[in-house]
Scaffold this active site. Structure first.
Site, PDB file in Angstrom:
ATOM      1  CD  GLU A  31      -2.103  -1.000   3.035  1.00 37.77           C
ATOM      2  OE1 GLU A  31      -2.522  -0.512   3.505  1.00 37.77           O
ATOM      3  OE2 GLU A  31      -2.672  -2.645   3.244  1.00 37.77           O
TER       4      GLU A  31
ATOM      5  CE  LYS B 148       5.736   5.480   6.801  1.00 41.51           C
ATOM      6  NZ  LYS B 148       5.564   6.751   6.996  1.00 41.51           N
TER       7      LYS B 148
ATOM      8  CG  ASP C 193       4.779  12.433   4.602  1.00 43.96           C
ATOM      9  OD1 ASP C 193       5.624  13.150   4.113  1.00 43.96           O
ATOM     10  OD2 ASP C 193       5.314  11.831   5.567  1.00 43.96           O
TER      11      ASP C 193
ATOM     12  CE1 TYR D 265      -2.737   4.559   7.201  1.00 43.76           C
ATOM     13  CE2 TYR D 265      -2.563   3.080   8.768  1.00 43.76           C
ATOM     14  CZ  TYR D 265      -2.539   4.077   8.060  1.00 43.76           C
ATOM     15  OH  TYR D 265      -1.337   4.997   8.873  1.00 43.76           O
TER      16      TYR D 265
ATOM     17  CE  LYS E 293       9.628   6.385   5.685  1.00 43.50           C
ATOM     18  NZ  LYS E 293      10.779   7.044   6.366  1.00 43.50           N
TER      19      LYS E 293
ATOM     20  CB  CYS F 292      33.305  25.596  23.352  1.00 40.54           C
ATOM     21  SG  CYS F 292      31.370  25.501  23.390  1.00 40.54           S
TER      22      CYS F 292
ATOM     23  CB  CYS G 233      31.170  28.126  27.216  1.00 35.41           C
ATOM     24  SG  CYS G 233      31.796  26.704  26.984  1.00 35.41           S
TER      25      CYS G 233
ATOM     26  CB  CYS H   1      33.255  21.721  24.757  1.00 34.40           C
ATOM     27  SG  CYS H   1      33.048  23.119  25.599  1.00 34.40           S
TER      28      CYS H   1
ATOM     29  CB  CYS I  16      29.410  23.283  27.765  1.00 31.63           C
ATOM     30  SG  CYS I  16      29.365  24.387  26.096  1.00 31.63           S
TER      31      CYS I  16
HETATM   32  S1  IVH Z   1       0.538   0.274   8.575  1.00 31.19           S
HETATM   33  C1  IVH Z   1       1.608  -1.429  12.108  1.00 31.19           C
HETATM   34  N1  IVH Z   1      -0.036   1.574   6.491  1.00 31.19           N
HETATM   35  O1  IVH Z   1       3.520   4.786   8.559  1.00 31.19           O
HETATM   36  C2  IVH Z   1       1.631  -1.028  11.000  1.00 31.19           C
HETATM   37  N2  IVH Z   1       0.820   2.796   8.080  1.00 31.19           N
HETATM   38  O2  IVH Z   1       5.860   4.881   9.341  1.00 31.19           O
HETATM   39  C3  IVH Z   1       0.762   0.324  11.339  1.00 31.19           C
HETATM   40  N3  IVH Z   1       1.645   5.186   7.280  1.00 31.19           N
HETATM   41  O3  IVH Z   1       2.216   4.853  11.861  1.00 31.19           O
HETATM   42  C4  IVH Z   1       0.738   1.074  10.272  1.00 31.19           C
HETATM   43  N4  IVH Z   1       0.640   4.534   5.507  1.00 31.19           N
HETATM   44  O4  IVH Z   1       0.495   6.757  10.338  1.00 31.19           O
HETATM   45  C5  IVH Z   1       0.198   1.374   7.981  1.00 31.19           C
HETATM   46  N5  IVH Z   1      -1.017   2.223   4.159  1.00 31.19           N
HETATM   47  C6  IVH Z   1      -0.650   2.508   5.304  1.00 31.19           C
HETATM   48  C7  IVH Z   1       0.192   4.079   6.167  1.00 31.19           C
HETATM   49  C8  IVH Z   1       0.906   3.851   7.328  1.00 31.19           C
HETATM   50  C9  IVH Z   1       1.108   5.554   5.975  1.00 31.19           C
HETATM   51  C10 IVH Z   1       1.884   5.196   7.860  1.00 31.19           C
HETATM   52  C11 IVH Z   1       1.366   5.247   9.954  1.00 31.19           C
HETATM   53  C12 IVH Z   1       2.080   4.627  10.474  1.00 31.19           C
HETATM   54  C13 IVH Z   1       3.434   5.190   9.792  1.00 31.19           C
HETATM   55  C14 IVH Z   1       4.577   4.166  10.403  1.00 31.19           C
END
Ligand code: IVH
Length: 673
Positions: free
Chosen positions: A115, A117, A119, A230, A317, A411, A414, A429, A434
């Site tokens: 899925e 991810k 943001d 999700y 990522k 430094c 300080c 330092c 400090c």
């Molecule tokens: S599943 C244990 N699915 O990414 C599984 N998370 O870095 C929990 N996020 O806290 C998350 N898209 O806020 C899941 N399709 C997706 C997501 C997703 C974004 C975020 C979510 C989570 C963070 C983890």
């Protein structure tokens, strides 16, 4: 119109409006124009004004926000909201897949859901009998903030669930997802902010997070938030896969991501990853990777979790986004261990949706290796959530005006002598007192992921240190109201709030406290490992080098650093003074210990028959090391039976009770994990 007629008309209008909203937000297939939709809303508002008794809480007209709150109430999630481990390369992703297959003893491909991810900021929605009861932020994963009034203003958050085509609405649901702002909406929002003379938001994620945490829900109502769901926090009857969950969520009226894809095996996931990466900048929302989840809930349970992240999922990522910009200046930042870090001050530039105006240069060697000079144009990159860094210089753009940075001998804060210890990359330092170090230690202690002392910002920390009101973190808990109220930018109320924040921080989880102490090499993850392994601060404090090294994930360097820290009298005094002031970190919950890394944690294990590869005593020791408890007789409480040669009656009994039985080979491979 009679009240009876009004009741009927209102019901029809609500149903119609909800249907159109569903088509718009969930199916992405609107059947009427925005104007026609607005007209329906106005008709409904009119009727509700004329017949106030008939206006229900779940009416779509109620998405305008309500009274202003003093603060958010805490909300304990029915099950912890976990975070995800990251993979930054193909290798790391394949390693994740390999680990899973090994754990599950799979030779064939694992089925995953891949899925996008999103943001944004995580949200949990709790429904009782199909009606929205509570909405909460993630918080520390265990406890979040109750932001119900705000969530109710989000159009794509159903106030009432639809009846699914098949089956009924589960009695209690905890649905999790992400609150986001679409790129287009974000641009509009920022234009509006600027016109109103307000500060523009740095990126959609910050804007979404800030909007969701408004004490005045009317402000939230004016922000273009969307919610995409999700995950579930509670088992849902009849739902055994992530794929089925997503389908159910859509049926119940939640907005889900249409790009979620079922993949068989890591190669298919990889293809999905590249497809999404190619489309990344064409998507209407910001995506920073692919979340890959084992599809079967049964397998997810078998895999379990480790230090607050599931083993069955990973965030794969996207590569860091790079940009070029100019280095205006290079300055020095003093960290909590006294390390001097050179920082490039940049002409502000947006990288991957975030405005960046500074980037780390790490240390002198790095500056020299990359030959970064003031006035240079450089590539910078933001890799995930880490601090932006300077990657390289665009030499073609170097002018005569560019000049080298000279590392200071003293430094900058300080004036203390700066040395570079043998074998280290960092300059330090040498002044233990400090103020910059102390400030950094306090900021570390108070940060969200540590003791989470709300309201103790950088400027306040600076004042406390400059006025010598605080000489170590324990002093924080001895500050009184008049002292705080007397500081710059502080008033009676903010001082009171801060005192309350100190109070609340006193019972943070022990792992956060251990992390907050700022022991070298002990990050959040190691802190969790320490707490899980030893259970209490006293035990961590008195653990020997060997005890520490025996913990999986802790090596000699970390162990020595823990020993050093607790060997220092001054540190023990600070901890004792915090205890005296009432700081009492929460030991781990039993269920957290159960989910620890060990394969037999919390299980009663019975050995029966003769093992060929080791004597019984060794097997017993091994079971203990794997977190299990060795018991002699079989009962309902038995979690596992290891059957060697000629097992006898115990095996029969185990089978009768349905207890899991494994043979010697399985035991050996389990212990090899
Ligand atoms: S599943 C244990 N699915 O990414 C599984 N998370 O870095 C929990 N996020 O806290 C998350 N898209 O806020 C899941 N399709 C997706 C997501 C997703 C974004 C975020 C979510 C989570 C963070 C983890």
């Amino acid at each position: 119109m009679t009240p009876q007629e009004a009741t009927a008309r209102i019901a029809t209008l609500i149903e119609e409006i909800n249907e159109h909203a569903y088509r718009y937000h969930v199916l992405d297939d609107p059947a009427i124009s925005d104007a026609a939709y607005d007209q329906l809303m106005r008709d409904l508002e009119d009727l509700e004004t004329r017949f106030p008794d008939l206006a229900s809480d779940d009416s779509p007209t109620r998405r305008v926000g309500g009274p202003i709150l003093d603060s958010f109430k805490e909300y304990r999630h029915p099950t912890p909201m976990l975070s995800l481990q990251n993979a930054f390369s193909e290798e790391e992703f394949f390693e994740f897949d390999r680990r899973i297959r090994q754990k599950l003893d799979f030779s064939s491909a694992v089925v995953y859901m891949a899925e996008p991810k999103l943001d944004g900021v995580a949200l949990e929605l709790v429904y009782a009998a199909g009606t929205l009861e509570t909405a909460a932020t993630r918080g520390d994963g265990t406890t979040g903030e109750n932001v119900s009034a705000n969530a109710r203003t989000i159009r794509s958050v159903p106030l009432k669930l639809r009846s699914p085509a098949t089956g009924s609405i589960p009695e209690r649901l905890a649905i999790r997802g992400e609150v986001i702002i679409l790129k287009e909406d974000f641009e509009k929002l920022n234009r509006r902010q600027e016109e109103a003379g307000e500060k523009a938001f740095a990126n959609p994620r910050n804007a979404a997070a800030g909007s969701l945490r408004q004490l005045d829900s009317r402000i939230t109502a004016g922000r273009p938030l969307s919610a995409c769901m999700y995950a579930t926090g509670l088992d849902v009857p009849g739902i055994e896969t992530q794929e089925k969950l997503l389908a159910l969520l859509k049926n119940l009226g939640f907005s889900t991501n249409p790009l979620a894809r079922k993949c068989t095996g890591a190669d298919e996931v990889l293809a999905a990853y590249h497809d999404l990466l190619d489309r990344r900048f064409d998507l209407p929302y910001e995506v920073d990777g692919l979340v890959v989840k084992v599809d079967s809930y049964d397998l997810q349970k078998q895999l379990g979790e480790i230090s607050r992240s599931p083993r069955w999922a990973i965030a794969y990522k996207f590569p860091a986004v790079q940009e070029t910009t100019e280095v205006m200046d290079i300055t020095i930042q003093v960290g909590r261990t006294g390390a001097l870090t050179p920082v490039a001050r940049l002409s502000p530039v947006r990288v991957g949706g975030v405005e960046v105006s500074r980037a780390t240069l790490h240390n002198q060697d790095e500056i020299e290796r990359k030959d970064v000079r003031m006035g240079d144009t450089v590539f910078i990159q933001r890799a995930g959530d880490v601090i932006p860094e300077v990657v390289s210089v665009v030499l073609e753009k170097r002018t005569d005006a560019a000049h080298r940075f000279v590392f200071p001998k003293n430094c900058p804060v300080c004036g203390g002598l700066v040395v570079r210890p043998e074998g280290e990359a960092a300059h330090r330092c040498t002044n233990m007192n400090c103020p910059a170090q102390l400030q950094a230690r306090i900021r570390h202690f108070a940060q969200r992921t540590a003791m989470d002392i709300e309201g103790l910002g950088d400027k306040l920390v600076a004042q406390l240190v400059e006025r010598e009101l605080v000489k170590d973190v324990a002093d924080l808990y001895h500050l009184d109201h008049p002292t705080l109220a007397g500081l710059e930018r502080m008033a009676d109320k903010s001082a009171g709030n801060l005192i309350e924040a100190f109070e609340r921080s006193k019972t943070r989880e022990l792992s956060r406290f251990v992390y907050a102490l700022g022991i070298r090499h002990v990050g959040e993850h190691i802190a969790v490992l320490l707490v899980r392994a030893f259970g209490s601060l006293e035990k961590i404090q008195t653990a020997s080098q060997d005890d520490l090294e025996a913990v999986a994930g802790i090596g000699p360097e970390v162990a020595a650093s823990v020993r050093d820290f607790f060997g220092e009298k001054k540190n023990l005094e600070v901890i004792a003074r915090m205890h005296q002031a009432g700081v009492k970190p929460r030991p781990p919950e039993p269920e957290e210990i159960e989910t620890s890394e060990k394969p037999l944690s919390g299980k009663n294990v019975v050995l029966t028959g003769k093992l060929t590869s080791m004597p019984r005593s060794k097997a017993q020791a091994l079971i203990k090391r794997m977190g299990g408890k060795v018991t002699s007789s079989i009962s309902k409480k038995t979690g596992l039976v290891i059957a060697g040669d000629n097992p006898g009656s115990k095996l029969e009994k185990a089978k009768k009770l349905g207890v899991r039985v494994i043979d010697e080979n399985e035991f050996l491979s389990l212990s090899a994990d």
